[in-house]
Design a protein around this motif. Structure first.
Motif, PDB file in Angstrom:
ATOM      1  N   LYS A  84     -39.283  91.836 -77.359  1.00  0.00           N
ATOM      2  CA  LYS A  84     -38.943  90.444 -77.659  1.00  0.00           C
ATOM      3  C   LYS A  84     -38.906  90.207 -79.178  1.00  0.00           C
ATOM      4  N   LEU A  85     -39.303  91.210 -79.965  1.00  0.00           N
ATOM      5  CA  LEU A  85     -39.241  91.092 -81.423  1.00  0.00           C
ATOM      6  C   LEU A  85     -37.813  91.185 -81.958  1.00  0.00           C
ATOM      7  N   TYR A  86     -36.877  91.613 -81.107  1.00  0.00           N
ATOM      8  CA  TYR A  86     -35.467  91.640 -81.485  1.00  0.00           C
ATOM      9  C   TYR A  86     -34.714  90.794 -80.462  1.00  0.00           C
ATOM     10  N   PRO A  87     -34.089  89.713 -80.907  1.00  0.00           N
ATOM     11  CA  PRO A  87     -33.460  88.780 -79.962  1.00  0.00           C
ATOM     12  C   PRO A  87     -32.393  89.424 -79.088  1.00  0.00           C
ATOM     13  N   SER A  88     -32.381  89.041 -77.817  1.00  0.00           N
ATOM     14  CA  SER A  88     -31.322  89.507 -76.909  1.00  0.00           C
ATOM     15  C   SER A  88     -30.079  88.629 -77.042  1.00  0.00           C
ATOM     16  N   ASP A  89     -30.255  87.390 -77.472  1.00  0.00           N
ATOM     17  CA  ASP A  89     -29.137  86.485 -77.715  1.00  0.00           C
ATOM     18  C   ASP A  89     -28.344  86.984 -78.925  1.00  0.00           C
ATOM     19  N   LEU A  90     -27.040  87.121 -78.770  1.00  0.00           N
ATOM     20  CA  LEU A  90     -26.196  87.692 -79.817  1.00  0.00           C
ATOM     21  C   LEU A  90     -26.288  86.912 -81.129  1.00  0.00           C
ATOM     22  N   GLN A 133     -28.744  84.922 -82.202  1.00  0.00           N
ATOM     23  CA  GLN A 133     -30.062  85.094 -82.815  1.00  0.00           C
ATOM     24  C   GLN A 133     -30.251  86.513 -83.348  1.00  0.00           C
ATOM     25  N   ALA A 134     -29.676  87.504 -82.667  1.00  0.00           N
ATOM     26  CA  ALA A 134     -29.737  88.882 -83.161  1.00  0.00           C
ATOM     27  C   ALA A 134     -29.006  88.989 -84.507  1.00  0.00           C
ATOM     28  N   ALA A 135     -27.888  88.290 -84.627  1.00  0.00           N
ATOM     29  CA  ALA A 135     -27.140  88.295 -85.892  1.00  0.00           C
ATOM     30  C   ALA A 135     -27.959  87.654 -87.007  1.00  0.00           C
ATOM     31  N   VAL A 136     -28.657  86.552 -86.700  1.00  0.00           N
ATOM     32  CA  VAL A 136     -29.524  85.909 -87.693  1.00  0.00           C
ATOM     33  C   VAL A 136     -30.653  86.863 -88.082  1.00  0.00           C
ATOM     34  N   CYS A 137     -31.250  87.491 -87.100  1.00  0.00           N
ATOM     35  CA  CYS A 137     -32.322  88.462 -87.360  1.00  0.00           C
ATOM     36  C   CYS A 137     -31.804  89.574 -88.281  1.00  0.00           C
ATOM     37  N   ASP A 138     -30.647  90.123 -87.957  1.00  0.00           N
ATOM     38  CA  ASP A 138     -30.053  91.184 -88.777  1.00  0.00           C
ATOM     39  C   ASP A 138     -29.758  90.696 -90.198  1.00  0.00           C
ATOM     40  N   LYS A 171     -33.282  77.961 -94.237  1.00  0.00           N
ATOM     41  CA  LYS A 171     -32.191  77.332 -93.481  1.00  0.00           C
ATOM     42  C   LYS A 171     -32.261  77.746 -92.010  1.00  0.00           C
ATOM     43  N   PHE A 172     -32.462  79.033 -91.750  1.00  0.00           N
ATOM     44  CA  PHE A 172     -32.500  79.519 -90.371  1.00  0.00           C
ATOM     45  C   PHE A 172     -33.776  79.093 -89.655  1.00  0.00           C
ATOM     46  N   ILE A 173     -34.866  79.023 -90.397  1.00  0.00           N
ATOM     47  CA  ILE A 173     -36.120  78.535 -89.804  1.00  0.00           C
ATOM     48  C   ILE A 173     -35.930  77.088 -89.350  1.00  0.00           C
ATOM     49  N   LYS A 174     -35.350  76.271 -90.206  1.00  0.00           N
ATOM     50  CA  LYS A 174     -35.120  74.862 -89.867  1.00  0.00           C
ATOM     51  C   LYS A 174     -34.136  74.707 -88.720  1.00  0.00           C
ATOM     52  N   GLU A 175     -32.999  75.411 -88.803  1.00  0.00           N
ATOM     53  CA  GLU A 175     -31.965  75.284 -87.769  1.00  0.00           C
ATOM     54  C   GLU A 175     -32.462  75.739 -86.400  1.00  0.00           C
ATOM     55  N   SER A 176     -33.356  76.721 -86.378  1.00  0.00           N
ATOM     56  CA  SER A 176     -33.849  77.242 -85.105  1.00  0.00           C
ATOM     57  C   SER A 176     -35.014  76.433 -84.560  1.00  0.00           C
ATOM     58  N   GLY A 177     -35.523  75.510 -85.355  1.00  0.00           N
ATOM     59  CA  GLY A 177     -36.683  74.729 -84.949  1.00  0.00           C
ATOM     60  C   GLY A 177     -38.000  75.417 -85.286  1.00  0.00           C
TER      61      GLY A 177
END
Length: 181
Positions: free
Chosen positions: A44-50, A52-57, A108-114
């Motif tokens: 779960k440390l790497y998002p399965s949602d495409l 969110q995975a792109a944001v993680c990358d 920005k990503f922290i805020k956008e993701s909640g």
């Protein structure tokens, strides 16, 4: 290492390096290793949602090429003796860049993701990778101006709160503790 045995497995002669004895894959580079382990284990440390995975990358790569690179070059390496001293002007410029450009890109990503993490409520390998640099900074320069970056302290505390007891203790930071300001 540049021994023939090492180069046969890891021709890029980089560290860190990992060999997966299950399939013989030999890879280098922190981000590649983190992604591989997380994907292989379906963590779960790497998002399965495409998305969110792109944001993680993206944040992993931003850490490698921008914010983490500047933290290492301007603060960590000189303090550890791995790099030359940095001028006051270079330090001031690095702090300004972190405050106005590099950290706001993460925030920005922290805020956008909640939040409280890069991809929302679940800590990711991007958070943990960046946390490592910020943790070293917190040890060697606890009064660092990085804490002036909006949301950095809250994010750092949230990530640190996910680290399970026994994963590390203060003795694991002995080298860095010896480099405190």
């Amino acid at each position: 290492s540049k021994t023939p045995e090492y180069l046969a497995k890891f021709p890029m002669h980089c560290a860190p390096a990992m060999e997966d004895t299950d399939n013989g894959l030999c890879i280098t580079e922190t981000n590649a290793i983190l992604r591989y382990i997380a994907r292989k284990s379906e963590s779960k440390l790497y998002p399965s949602d495409l998305k969110q995975a792109a944001v993680c990358d993206m944040v992993l790569d931003h850490k490698l090429c921008s914010i983490g690179k500047d933290m290492a070059t301007n603060f960590i390496y000189p303090k550890a003796g791995f790099g030359p001293a940095v001028t006051d002007e270079a330090m001031t410029a690095a702090v300004a860049k972190m405050k106005t450009d590099q950290w706001p890109a993460v925030q920005k990503f922290i805020k956008e993701s909640g939040g409280p993490f890069v991809c929302g409520s679940q800590v990711t390998i991007a958070d943990l990778s960046l946390w490592g640099h910020v943790k070293v900074m917190a040890i060697i320069a606890p009064e660092s101006p990085m804490w002036e970056c909006e949301g950095m302290r809250a994010w750092f505390d949230a990530v640190e709160g996910t680290i399970e007891d026994g994963w590390y203790d203060d003795s694991a930071w002995g080298f860095w503790n010896s480099k405190k300001a």
